[in-house]
Design an enzyme around this catalytic site. Structure first.
Site, PDB file in Angstrom:
ATOM      1  N   HIS A   1      38.144  34.345  41.056  1.00  0.00           N
ATOM      2  CA  HIS A   1      36.800  34.602  40.532  1.00  0.00           C
ATOM      3  C   HIS A   1      35.721  34.309  41.565  1.00  0.00           C
ATOM      4  O   HIS A   1      34.653  34.906  41.539  1.00  0.00           O
ATOM      5  CB  HIS A   1      36.591  33.822  39.229  1.00  0.00           C
ATOM      6  CG  HIS A   1      37.340  34.421  38.094  1.00  0.00           C
ATOM      7  ND1 HIS A   1      36.742  34.880  36.939  1.00  0.00           N
ATOM      8  CD2 HIS A   1      38.656  34.693  37.945  1.00  0.00           C
ATOM      9  CE1 HIS A   1      37.669  35.385  36.138  1.00  0.00           C
ATOM     10  NE2 HIS A   1      38.840  35.271  36.721  1.00  0.00           N
TER      11      HIS A   1
ATOM     12  N   ASP B   1      33.354  32.247  49.114  1.00  0.00           N
ATOM     13  CA  ASP B   1      32.269  31.466  49.722  1.00  0.00           C
ATOM     14  C   ASP B   1      31.803  30.310  48.842  1.00  0.00           C
ATOM     15  O   ASP B   1      30.833  29.633  49.168  1.00  0.00           O
ATOM     16  CB  ASP B   1      31.072  32.386  50.040  1.00  0.00           C
ATOM     17  CG  ASP B   1      30.484  33.029  48.792  1.00  0.00           C
ATOM     18  OD1 ASP B   1      31.044  32.822  47.680  1.00  0.00           O
ATOM     19  OD2 ASP B   1      29.477  33.751  48.906  1.00  0.00           O
TER      20      ASP B   1
END
Ligand code: HEM
Ligand SMILES: *[C@@H]1O[C@H](CO)[C@@H](O)[C@H](O)[C@H]1NC(C)=O
Ligand SMILES: *[C@@H]1O[C@H](CO)[C@@H](O)[C@H](O)[C@H]1NC(C)=O
Ligand SMILES: *[C@@H]1O[C@H](CO)[C@@H](O)[C@H](O)[C@H]1NC(C)=O
Length: 356
Positions: free
Chosen positions: A68, A86
């Site tokens: 996700h 990230d």
């Protein structure tokens, strides 16, 4: 002699050119590929604690979170499609969790964030590290690579990054293709659903798994998704849910469709009898997923911090009790469905994964 010193000189030249190849001994005495990896030996016991040292709910949720976070990435949209793996889902949780596709990720994000902050590692690195440690705790689990060095996220990923179980196969393959994944790689990534359960599709049956062995990274998921659905394990049909073949097991509509689509069915079926290929292809696809948005050359290979899984030898995949070839909806036109044995005894109900 000459050869030896030549090789020696070449090695010195190589390590000078690539300083990050030098091995390091960490303060705790461990040796690793690079001194920058040492911090992860400190993070490891905290992560194992957080995962309850098992392939249970926290490990499953940690694996899901790797996806996700990372899938917020788009070849078509570039920068505005998100920064990939990230940590944005942990930095911009309020934004990203407004997307219903991220329902159910809040608990694990809140558990992980303080540990990442304690060790001053970036959220992007932490999420992928926790996922790699998580699957190493599953029986016969894969040994994922772990690269470190992702900078902290600068922006939230946009909505519609994450596929949903109500999506059709065209939509899922298009979204995944836009992140760089082939249909075969999508199937490989879905080996993750062999160690998975749901809380949000039918909230009346928290922890109902997608296969009969949610603590084992085996091929049962690929068998059980191809069985003809006969029941809903909970209180009825919910969006994104179709009937499963076993009491207690919840079938996502998306998994049922991907198992039967001509673009994915043969790869799907092949994993039933080739566990090693399922593992290897999963490891490769996860390396790609975990570095989305980054150049691997900018990261440091800290894979030697990830514990080796148990290496358990699994029994061949099989039909659940009372079910057989007659219950299979075979969908690969090129290859017949393999011959499997049926587990002995009466029909069973699959236990839920306990909340921890
Ligand atoms: C491609 C389309 C995919 C769809 C539509 C999908 C959908 C879902 C849904 C609806 C759940 C249940 C969440 C809940 O109610 O708690 C789930 C669970 C899970 N998913 Fe996926 N998923 C997909 C791909 C992936 C991928 C690529 C990964 C990992 C690499 C992954 C890993 C997991 C795991 C480990 C769980 C179990 C979480 C738990 O037990 O708490 N999924 N998925
Ligand atoms: C935490 O990491 C950041 C980024 O690497 C660094 O700038 C900062 O000095 C670190 N903080 C502490 C307390 O070590
Ligand atoms: C990453 O960003 C968070 C804020 O979202 C900050 O608290 C944390 O210190 C940052 N970590 C590093 C290593 O820079
Ligand atoms: C099942 O239960 C959930 C709450 O646990 C509820 O939201 C849903 O409407 C119920 N569905 C059916 C078909 O009864």
């Amino acid at each position: 002699m000459i050869t030896t010193s030549l090789v020696f000189t070449a090695l010195i030249a190589l390590s000078a050119a690539r300083p990050h190849m030098r091995r390091a001994t960490c303060p705790g005495g461990q040796t690793t590929a690079n001194e920058a990896c040492c911090v992860w030996f400190d993070v490891l016991p905290d992560v194992q604690d957080l995962l309850d040292n098992e392939c249970g709910e926290e490990a499953h949720e940690s694996l899901r979170l790797t996806f996700h976070d990372a899938i917020g990435f788009s070849l078509k949209q570039g920068q505005s499609g998100g920064g990939g793996a990230d940590g944005s889902i942990m930095a911009f949780t309020d934004d990203e969790l407004k997307d219903p596709a991220n329902d159910g990720t809040d608990d694990i994000i809140e558990k992980q964030r303080p540990v990442a902050l304690k060790h001053n590692v970036t959220f992007g690195d932490f999420i992928q590290f926790a996922g790699a440690v998580a699957v190493s705790q599953c029986k016969a689990g894969p040994h994922l690579k772990f690269f470190a060095g992702r900078p902290n996220a600068t922006q939230a990923a946009p909505f519609n990054s994450v596929p949903e179980p109500i999506d059709d196969v065209d939509t899922i393959l298009a979204r995944m293709g836009d992140a760089g994944f082939s249909p075969e790689e999508v199937v490989a990534l879905l080996a993750s659903h062999s160690v998975a359960a749901q809380d949000t599709i039918d909230p009346s049956i928290h922890g109902s798994p997608f296969d009969s062995t949610p603590d084992t990274f085996d091929s049962q998921f690929f068998v059980e998704t191809l069985l003809k659905g006969t029941l809903f394990p909970g209180n009825g049909s919910n969006p994104g849910e179709v009937q499963s073949a076993i009491e207690g097991e919840l079938r996502l509509q998306s998994d049922g469709l991907l198992a039967r689509d001509p673009r994915t069915a043969c790869e799907w079926q092949s994993f039933i009898t080739d566990h090693q290929s399922m593992i290897t292809k999963f490891e490769n696809a996860m390396l790609k997923l975990s570095t989305l948005g980054h150049d691997q050359n900018d990261l440091v290979d800290c894979s030697d911090v990830i514990p080796a899984p148990d290496g358990a030898k699994l029994p061949d995949a099989s039909f659940p009790p009372t079910l057989s070839n007659a219950d299979v909806e075979a969908a690969c036109s090129a290859t017949p469905f393999p011959t499997l044995s049926t587990q002995p005894g009466p029909a069973t109900s699959i236990a839920r994964v306990p909340a921890s």
